[in-house]
Design an enzyme around this catalytic site. Structure first.
Site, PDB file in Angstrom:
ATOM      1  CB  VAL A  22       8.539  -6.523  11.098  1.00  0.00           C
ATOM      2  CG1 VAL A  22       7.429  -6.013  12.016  1.00  0.00           C
ATOM      3  CG2 VAL A  22       7.937  -7.055   9.809  1.00  0.00           C
ATOM      4  CE  LYS A 126       0.129 -15.556   9.484  1.00  0.00           C
ATOM      5  NZ  LYS A 126       0.906 -14.353   9.159  1.00  0.00           N
ATOM      6  CD  GLU A 162      -6.507  -4.778  13.765  1.00  0.00           C
ATOM      7  OE1 GLU A 162      -7.008  -5.487  12.877  1.00  0.00           O
ATOM      8  OE2 GLU A 162      -7.155  -4.292  14.694  1.00  0.00           O
ATOM      9  CB  VAL A 165      -6.229 -11.358  10.204  1.00  0.00           C
ATOM     10  CG1 VAL A 165      -7.111 -11.569   8.972  1.00  0.00           C
ATOM     11  CG2 VAL A 165      -6.125 -12.643  11.005  1.00  0.00           C
ATOM     12  CB  ALA A 167      -0.914  -6.323   6.510  1.00  0.00           C
ATOM     13  CG  LEU A 169      -6.255  -3.748   5.288  1.00  0.00           C
ATOM     14  CD1 LEU A 169      -6.869  -4.742   4.317  1.00  0.00           C
ATOM     15  CD2 LEU A 169      -6.645  -2.331   4.884  1.00  0.00           C
ATOM     16  N   GLY A 224       9.637 -10.830  -4.035  1.00  0.00           N
ATOM     17  CA  GLY A 224       9.630 -10.848  -2.582  1.00  0.00           C
ATOM     18  C   GLY A 224       8.259 -11.028  -1.965  1.00  0.00           C
ATOM     19  CD  GLU A 227       6.964 -16.619   4.490  1.00  0.00           C
ATOM     20  OE1 GLU A 227       8.135 -16.559   4.907  1.00  0.00           O
ATOM     21  OE2 GLU A 227       6.070 -15.851   4.891  1.00  0.00           O
ATOM     22  CG  ASP A 238      -0.358 -16.798   5.664  1.00  0.00           C
ATOM     23  OD1 ASP A 238       0.161 -16.432   6.735  1.00  0.00           O
ATOM     24  OD2 ASP A 238      -0.960 -16.025   4.893  1.00  0.00           O
ATOM     25  CE  LYS A 242      -2.657 -13.946   6.769  1.00  0.00           C
ATOM     26  NZ  LYS A 242      -2.334 -13.427   5.425  1.00  0.00           N
TER      27      LYS A 242
END
Length: 328
Positions: A22, A126, A162, A165, A167, A169, A224, A227, A238, A242
């Site tokens: 990232v 997060k 942003e 939650v 990604a 969107l 992939g 995790e 996870d 969120k």
């Protein structure tokens, strides 16, 4: 943009922590940007490049060689030094931003210090936004902490999260806009995990029979989508994080409902109780097939009713319920 091409006072001064997949993409987009953005720091878990303030290692650096220069840096990664350097930029009238690309709890715990120093924080992490309630109040500036840079009071930094939650969107910003313009949110329900979506879209298709649960988890891992240890997806944490993030944005009463953040969310784990003590992903995957029968039975029951299984997150504001689990 090169150091010489940037007006240092007009630029957005960015420090990037986390230079994995990232982080590399973020750096690539910054370097390709036509906007005046100055990279003032790069840091991984061991070392950093710092171009200003105490502990600065380079007044400027060749951005095209950042990986090589970071690997060769003798400056150890040090968040307090980084925070002080960015605070000095703010004191000098410049705009400073911390971009945290990690999933580190330790780094997330330092956000209030950066924000109170007038440094903006941008992150997909997060951990900070779904943790303990008292820390969350410090994060959003609701605990009375004063924003202060070196030598005086400053305007508190803003945080943007942003990507925590959905990604890419625009879920967080859309919800924030709805709440801030007076809309009352009654209920949010959906599939919040891309990993869980892949698993159950392939495992439960509405018909009788099909691929085993352990095989579809293995496929997701191989592609992939999970995790490194799939237990970190199947435990539901996870999704719970969120739900915690969104719940706290909706209504002050939801903050009280989740005093311990994601740990307060009613969460169904898909890890068989007999495997909860397993410490590594390989052992978990090797033993998971022994438990396929139980979840296969749930799939058959759903198919008989004309339904499919999905791992769903629910925020029911009116009934004060926040939960995550299998639904037909």
């Amino acid at each position: 943009m090169s150091c010489s091409a940037i007006s240092r006072h007009k630029a957005l001064h960015v420090a990037i922590v986390g230079v994995g997949l990232v982080g590399k993409e973020v750096i690539s987009q910054i370097l390709a940007s036509r906007h005046p953005i100055a990279l003032v720091a790069l840091s991984n878990s061991k070392r950093m490049i710092l171009t200003s303030g105490p502990g600065s290692s380079l007044p400027c650096f060749n951005h095209s060689r950042w990986e090589e220069l970071l690997a060769a840096s003798s400056t150890p990664a040090d968040l307090p030094i980084l925070q002080k350097a960015l605070a000095l930029l703010v004191k000098d009238g410049k705009r400073a931003v911390l971009v945290d690309n990690t999933a580190s709890e330790e780094i997330a715990s330092t956000y209030p210090q950066f924000l109170n120093a007038g440094v903006h924080v941008v992150t997909p992490n997060k951990k900070a936004f779904s943790g303990e309630g008292d820390y969350y109040l410090r994060l959003i500036g609701g605990s009375g902490d004063e924003a202060r840079a070196e030598g005086g009071v400053v305007e508190r930094g803003r945080f943007l999260n942003e990507a925590t939650v959905g990604a890419g969107l625009p879920i967080v910003s859309t919800l924030r806009d709805l709440v801030e313009t007076g809309d009352k949110i009654k209920k949010i329900e959906g599939v919040f995990s891309g990993t869980m979506s892949y698993i159950f879209n392939n495992f439960s298709t509405g018909g009788s029979g099909g691929i085993s649960f352990s095989d579809v988890v293995a496929q997701a891992k191989q592609n992939g989508y999970t995790e490194p240890n799939p237990m970190d997806d199947l435990n539901g944490a996870d999704v719970a994080r969120k739900l915690s993030i969104l719940s706290r944005m909706i209504d002050p009463s939801m903050l009280a409902l989740l005093p311990h953040g994601y740990k307060s969310v009613e969460t169904q784990s898909l890890i068989p109780p007999e495997l909860e003590s397993v410490n590594d992903g390989d052992t978990f995957m090797r033993r998971l097939p022994a438990f396929d029968t139980k979840i296969a039975k749930l799939r058959e029951e759903a198919a008989t009713e004309g339904c499919v299984l999905r791992y769903v997150g629910i925020i029911d504001v009116e009934n004060k319920v926040v939960k995550a689990g299998l639904e037909k």
